[in-house]
Write a protein that holds these residues in place. Sequence first.
Motif, PDB file in Angstrom:
ATOM      1  N   MET A  50      -2.576   2.252  -0.685  1.00 57.75           N
ATOM      2  CA  MET A  50      -1.305   2.141   0.044  1.00 57.75           C
ATOM      3  C   MET A  50      -1.236   0.882   0.917  1.00 57.75           C
ATOM      4  O   MET A  50      -0.153   0.472   1.326  1.00 57.75           O
ATOM      5  CB  MET A  50      -1.093   3.363   0.931  1.00 57.75           C
ATOM      6  N   LEU A  51      -2.386   0.284   1.220  1.00 56.86           N
ATOM      7  CA  LEU A  51      -2.434  -0.860   2.128  1.00 56.86           C
ATOM      8  C   LEU A  51      -1.496  -2.000   1.725  1.00 56.86           C
ATOM      9  O   LEU A  51      -0.750  -2.494   2.573  1.00 56.86           O
ATOM     10  CB  LEU A  51      -3.872  -1.356   2.272  1.00 56.86           C
ATOM     11  N   PRO A  52      -1.481  -2.440   0.458  1.00 56.75           N
ATOM     12  CA  PRO A  52      -0.559  -3.528   0.102  1.00 56.75           C
ATOM     13  C   PRO A  52       0.896  -3.203   0.421  1.00 56.75           C
ATOM     14  O   PRO A  52       1.627  -4.037   0.961  1.00 56.75           O
ATOM     15  CB  PRO A  52      -0.769  -3.697  -1.408  1.00 56.75           C
ATOM     16  N   MET A  53       1.322  -1.987   0.130  1.00 56.43           N
ATOM     17  CA  MET A  53       2.704  -1.606   0.381  1.00 56.43           C
ATOM     18  C   MET A  53       3.001  -1.618   1.891  1.00 56.43           C
ATOM     19  O   MET A  53       4.035  -2.127   2.314  1.00 56.43           O
ATOM     20  CB  MET A  53       2.996  -0.218  -0.184  1.00 56.43           C
ATOM     21  N   LEU A 100       3.606 -15.813  -1.094  1.00 59.29           N
ATOM     22  CA  LEU A 100       3.118 -16.735  -2.116  1.00 59.29           C
ATOM     23  C   LEU A 100       2.128 -16.044  -3.042  1.00 59.29           C
ATOM     24  O   LEU A 100       2.010 -16.392  -4.217  1.00 59.29           O
ATOM     25  CB  LEU A 100       2.458 -17.948  -1.457  1.00 59.29           C
ATOM     26  N   LYS A 101       1.374 -15.089  -2.462  1.00 60.99           N
ATOM     27  CA  LYS A 101       0.346 -14.383  -3.227  1.00 60.99           C
ATOM     28  C   LYS A 101       0.017 -13.099  -2.498  1.00 60.99           C
ATOM     29  O   LYS A 101       0.018 -13.060  -1.271  1.00 60.99           O
ATOM     30  CB  LYS A 101      -0.894 -15.272  -3.331  1.00 60.99           C
ATOM     31  N   GLY A 102      -0.296 -12.059  -3.222  1.00 64.42           N
ATOM     32  CA  GLY A 102      -0.754 -10.810  -2.636  1.00 64.42           C
ATOM     33  C   GLY A 102      -1.575 -10.062  -3.657  1.00 64.42           C
ATOM     34  O   GLY A 102      -1.123  -9.876  -4.789  1.00 64.42           O
ATOM     35  N   GLU A 103      -2.805  -9.673  -3.279  1.00 70.70           N
ATOM     36  CA  GLU A 103      -3.643  -8.951  -4.229  1.00 70.70           C
ATOM     37  C   GLU A 103      -4.644  -8.065  -3.506  1.00 70.70           C
ATOM     38  O   GLU A 103      -5.106  -8.396  -2.418  1.00 70.70           O
ATOM     39  CB  GLU A 103      -4.377  -9.919  -5.155  1.00 70.70           C
ATOM     40  N   MET A 156       5.598  -4.289   3.514  1.00 74.18           N
ATOM     41  CA  MET A 156       6.816  -3.794   4.167  1.00 74.18           C
ATOM     42  C   MET A 156       6.918  -4.311   5.603  1.00 74.18           C
ATOM     43  O   MET A 156       8.007  -4.604   6.085  1.00 74.18           O
ATOM     44  CB  MET A 156       6.825  -2.261   4.179  1.00 74.18           C
ATOM     45  N   GLY A 157       5.778  -4.440   6.271  1.00 77.27           N
ATOM     46  CA  GLY A 157       5.786  -4.826   7.674  1.00 77.27           C
ATOM     47  C   GLY A 157       5.999  -6.305   7.926  1.00 77.27           C
ATOM     48  O   GLY A 157       6.681  -6.686   8.891  1.00 77.27           O
ATOM     49  N   LEU A 158       5.428  -7.153   7.097  1.00 78.68           N
ATOM     50  CA  LEU A 158       5.503  -8.595   7.358  1.00 78.68           C
ATOM     51  C   LEU A 158       6.928  -9.145   7.398  1.00 78.68           C
ATOM     52  O   LEU A 158       7.254  -9.922   8.295  1.00 78.68           O
ATOM     53  CB  LEU A 158       4.652  -9.370   6.348  1.00 78.68           C
ATOM     54  N   PRO A 159       7.814  -8.781   6.471  1.00 80.26           N
ATOM     55  CA  PRO A 159       9.177  -9.325   6.545  1.00 80.26           C
ATOM     56  C   PRO A 159       9.913  -8.945   7.832  1.00 80.26           C
ATOM     57  O   PRO A 159      10.833  -9.634   8.247  1.00 80.26           O
ATOM     58  CB  PRO A 159       9.866  -8.719   5.317  1.00 80.26           C
ATOM     59  N   MET A 160       9.487  -7.847   8.465  1.00 80.81           N
ATOM     60  CA  MET A 160      10.125  -7.461   9.730  1.00 80.81           C
ATOM     61  C   MET A 160       9.646  -8.324  10.890  1.00 80.81           C
ATOM     62  O   MET A 160      10.316  -8.449  11.898  1.00 80.81           O
ATOM     63  CB  MET A 160       9.830  -5.986  10.027  1.00 80.81           C
ATOM     64  N   TYR A 184      -6.810  -6.081   1.296  1.00 80.99           N
ATOM     65  CA  TYR A 184      -5.633  -6.724   0.720  1.00 80.99           C
ATOM     66  C   TYR A 184      -5.554  -8.137   1.271  1.00 80.99           C
ATOM     67  O   TYR A 184      -5.715  -8.348   2.475  1.00 80.99           O
ATOM     68  CB  TYR A 184      -4.374  -5.936   1.102  1.00 80.99           C
ATOM     69  N   GLU A 185      -5.339  -9.100   0.390  1.00 82.95           N
ATOM     70  CA  GLU A 185      -5.167 -10.493   0.801  1.00 82.95           C
ATOM     71  C   GLU A 185      -3.738 -10.897   0.491  1.00 82.95           C
ATOM     72  O   GLU A 185      -3.245 -10.671  -0.620  1.00 82.95           O
ATOM     73  CB  GLU A 185      -6.138 -11.410   0.056  1.00 82.95           C
TER      74      GLU A 185
END
Length: 186
Positions: free
Chosen positions: A71-74, A90-93, A78-82, A103-104
């Motif tokens: 669940m960490l990526p989600m 640019l990247k998320g994995e 969700m939090g960063l755009p706020m 999660y990076e």
Amino acid sequence: PKGAIGTDGFYVNKGVGVKVKPPQGEGWEMTQEPAKPPIGPTPLLEARAGEDRGSFVVAQQAMPMQVSAEMLPMVIDMGLPMQVKGFKKLKGESITTNEKKGYEVEYTGSVGGQELHVLQRVYLYGSEMLVVAGTTRASDWEKHGKAIREAMSSVGFIPKEAQPEKKEAKTAAPAPAPKDDGILKE
């Protein structure tokens, strides 16, 4: 818990169970006692590249709620755009480092009127999370991005050492109240 920089240049914190080699190169300076922000994770180590030009932070925080590695990526996405105006991922994995899941995410956006480029890892372990983040002004990523990536790739986990418990001052128990047996004494 406090950590220390070893002769090999790695910051090692046995209480947290982490080691990392802070960014190397021109202009990077470290502090092992960064200021605690009013909210958010407690910084353990901070390296800076000049006045507001770049930072690399290792921080720890108790998880406010139980989150699985899946669940960490989600949760982060969700939090960063706020928090970041004009957020552009640019990247998320999902990543695994020494069997610790995390999660990076790499992104750009504006915070406090400054355009930033950020590379961040968040690891879960038990009820804690470890945040490792490298940040520069977007215009300085070319200059500092390589050092941040190298520092990020050096993150490793080591066995945690038990920390001594803080001893609380013992206070004497209050004397018991007299027992009222219901008999009046004259």
